[in-house]
Design an enzyme around this catalytic site. Structure first.
Site, PDB file in Angstrom:
ATOM      1  CG  HIS A  26      -1.887   1.152   1.261  1.00 49.96           C
ATOM      2  ND1 HIS A  26      -3.199   0.994   1.647  1.00 49.96           N
ATOM      3  CD2 HIS A  26      -1.763   2.463   0.958  1.00 49.96           C
ATOM      4  CE1 HIS A  26      -3.832   2.147   1.568  1.00 49.96           C
ATOM      5  NE2 HIS A  26      -2.971   3.074   1.169  1.00 49.96           N
ATOM      6  CG  HIS A  33      -0.930   6.967  -1.348  1.00 51.64           C
ATOM      7  ND1 HIS A  33      -2.157   6.976  -1.976  1.00 51.64           N
ATOM      8  CD2 HIS A  33      -1.121   6.345  -0.161  1.00 51.64           C
ATOM      9  CE1 HIS A  33      -3.058   6.397  -1.183  1.00 51.64           C
ATOM     10  NE2 HIS A  33      -2.456   5.997  -0.079  1.00 51.64           N
ATOM     11  NE  ARG A  87       0.247  12.136  -2.819  1.00 45.72           N
ATOM     12  CZ  ARG A  87      -0.664  11.576  -2.036  1.00 45.72           C
ATOM     13  NH1 ARG A  87      -1.542  10.722  -2.525  1.00 45.72           N
ATOM     14  NH2 ARG A  87      -0.710  11.874  -0.756  1.00 45.72           N
ATOM     15  CG  ASN A 110      -5.061   8.321  -3.676  1.00 43.72           C
ATOM     16  OD1 ASN A 110      -4.011   7.784  -4.026  1.00 43.72           O
ATOM     17  ND2 ASN A 110      -5.183   8.945  -2.514  1.00 43.72           N
ATOM     18  CG  HIS A 150     -10.067   4.601   3.146  1.00 49.80           C
ATOM     19  ND1 HIS A 150      -8.854   5.250   3.238  1.00 49.80           N
ATOM     20  CD2 HIS A 150     -10.823   5.075   4.171  1.00 49.80           C
ATOM     21  CE1 HIS A 150      -8.876   6.076   4.271  1.00 49.80           C
ATOM     22  NE2 HIS A 150     -10.057   5.993   4.846  1.00 49.80           N
ATOM     23  CG  HIS A 182      -5.066   2.447   5.679  1.00 54.86           C
ATOM     24  ND1 HIS A 182      -6.417   2.402   5.891  1.00 54.86           N
ATOM     25  CD2 HIS A 182      -4.899   3.131   4.523  1.00 54.86           C
ATOM     26  CE1 HIS A 182      -7.011   3.028   4.903  1.00 54.86           C
ATOM     27  NE2 HIS A 182      -6.123   3.479   4.067  1.00 54.86           N
ATOM     28  CG  LEU A 216      -7.843  10.711   7.277  1.00 54.26           C
ATOM     29  CD1 LEU A 216      -8.649  11.425   6.205  1.00 54.26           C
ATOM     30  CD2 LEU A 216      -8.630  10.653   8.589  1.00 54.26           C
ATOM     31  CG  ASP A 274      -1.771   4.973   3.912  1.00 51.22           C
ATOM     32  OD1 ASP A 274      -1.893   5.277   2.706  1.00 51.22           O
ATOM     33  OD2 ASP A 274      -2.500   5.468   4.802  1.00 51.22           O
ATOM     34  CB  ALA A 299      -5.162  12.911   5.879  1.00 52.56           C
TER      35      ALA A 299
HETATM   36  C1  NCD Z   1      -3.684   9.018   1.730  1.00 54.59           C
HETATM   37  C2  NCD Z   1      -3.222  10.020   0.670  1.00 54.59           C
HETATM   38  O1  NCD Z   1      -2.721  11.098   1.028  1.00 54.59           O
HETATM   39  O2  NCD Z   1      -3.320   9.716  -0.521  1.00 54.59           O
HETATM   40  N1  NCD Z   1      -3.750   9.693   2.999  1.00 54.59           N
HETATM   41  C3  NCD Z   1      -3.771   9.104   4.227  1.00 54.59           C
HETATM   42  O3  NCD Z   1      -3.925   9.812   5.226  1.00 54.59           O
HETATM   43  N2  NCD Z   1      -3.588   7.828   4.398  1.00 54.59           N
HETATM   44  C4  NCD Z   1      -4.971   8.409   1.314  1.00 54.59           C
HETATM   45  C5  NCD Z   1      -5.375   7.213   2.128  1.00 54.59           C
HETATM   46  O4  NCD Z   1      -4.828   6.114   1.982  1.00 54.59           O
HETATM   47  O5  NCD Z   1      -6.288   7.352   2.954  1.00 54.59           O
HETATM   48 ZN    ZN Z   2      -3.380   5.057   1.418  1.00 53.89          ZN
END
Ligand code: NCD
Ligand code: ZN
Length: 344
Positions: free
Chosen positions: A13, A15, A17, A41, A136, A174, A219, A247, A263
């Site tokens: 998991h 991110h 970008r 996302n 999520h 998460h 989150l 995450d 977040a």
């Molecule tokens: C994540 C994000 O910034 O893309 N933020 C987070 O607080 N975990 C999105 C997510 O996984 O909830």
């Molecule tokens: Zn995430």
């Protein structure tokens, strides 16, 4: 034990970008992990197998020379997702799953699913083809307290879903509460969960006592210490239903240290060391390899990695900040603090 050798870990998991952010995020993650589930996302979100392949190529362009990194892609579930897209995932070489964000639950979730009962036709296909649904798991109603949103999701959304589709393969992403850990324990092998380093190492006191620490805000939000304790127990238990998912979610320093801070915690640069810290503090460093390197691959039906990494018990100071985007900074998780493990 002062040195441990592990099979190369994966991050189920993350991110990364897009665009300029990839210059920072891809090398950071690829130096730590062999494979990563790259969350979809983006703005706009990654909704089809074709879009996922194009995003994967943009990621691959930033993998440093001499490093092997295999991004595993995920589609973003919307109210418009076609049931036919699921077979495309099944046949695809690089796409492994679909991610459901309840609309409005977190960063870039506006295009998420508005009501899960409206997308049951797609979920039927997921169950049939055994394509994992990544969740999520928080409800989004305004009147539900932010600390209760995960538990309410289990009761109101996930329990009915599992009754309807008992064979559905799913990852509760998460997890942050004892209730979520118990939910996973009570179900069969098709239900698994990822756990982040921040939810193993910290609780809401770390975020809120003595002043608000925005870099701990993510989150689902950090919960009370009893939940942290349960998460540590299940993560270090050797149960294959719990595996590593950082995450890691980059937001610039300005976006975090803000009257309305974003977040997400950026843990990628020292993720495996942070997990080592948590497992070692629990006296369970010997359980790290299963959690970090075996169970996720097994769940996804992918081969385990074959190379290894070595961690030494040696102090390292996490940098205060790193360069990000064009002239901005990013503050990594636990910035400026000393941890006891270092990856060679
Ligand atoms: C994540 C994000 O910034 O893309 N933020 C987070 O607080 N975990 C999105 C997510 O996984 O909830
Ligand atoms: Zn995430």
């Amino acid at each position: 034990m002062n040195t441990i050798t592990l099979l190369q870990p994966d991050d189920w998991h993350a991110h990364l970008r897009d665009g300029l952010a990839l210059e920072r995020t891809v090398p950071d993650l690829a130096k730590q992990f062999s494979r990563a589930i790259c969350m979809p996302n983006l703005v706009p979100p990654v909704k089809t197998v074709e879009e996922a392949e194009a995003y994967r190529s943009r990621i691959m362009a930033h993998v440093p020379e001499g490093i092997e990194f295999d991004p595993r892609m995920v589609l973003y579930f919307t109210d418009q997702t076609s049931p036919k897209e699921i077979l495309k995932i099944k046949k695809s070489e690089h796409v492994n799953a679909i991610k459901l964000y309840p609309a409005g639950a977190t960063t870039n979730s506006d295009n998420g699913v508005s009501d899960i009962s409206k997308v049951y036709a797609v979920i039927e296909q997921l169950e049939k083809h055994q394509v994992p649904l990544l969740l999520h798991g928080e409800v989004t109603h305004n009147h539900v307290d932010i600390f209760d949103r995960e538990k309410r999701f289990l009761d109101e959304v996930l329990s009915p879903l599992m009754k309807q589709f008992p064979g559905l393969k799913l990852v509760l992403e998460h997890i942050t509460t004892s209730e979520a850990a118990n939910f996973v324990l009570e179900h069969d092998r098709n239900v698994a969960a990822t756990i982040t380093p921040q939810h193993l190492l910290f609780n809401r006191n770390d975020m809120l006592v003595g002043g608000v620490k925005p870099h701990f805000y993510c989150l689902p939000i950090l919960k009370r210490q009893t939940h942290q304790q349960t998460l540590l127990e299940v993560a270090t238990s050797g149960n294959p239903k719990f595996f590593l998912g950082t995450d890691s979610a980059p937001h610039s320093k300005n976006a975090k240290e803000n009257a309305c801070g974003c977040a997400g915690c950026y843990s990628a640069p020292t993720a495996i060391e942070l997990y080592a810290q948590a497992f070692d503090q629990a006296g369970k460093i010997d359980r790290l390899e299963g959690f970090a390197s075996h169970f996720g691959a097994d769940f996804y039906g992918l081969p385990r990695n074959t190379s290894t990494i070595t961690l030494v018990k040696e102090d390292q100071i996490i940098p205060e900040s790193l360069d990000y985007l064009d002239g901005e900074k990013i503050v990594p998780l636990y910035a400026g603090k000393t941890i006891q493990w270092r990856k060679l």
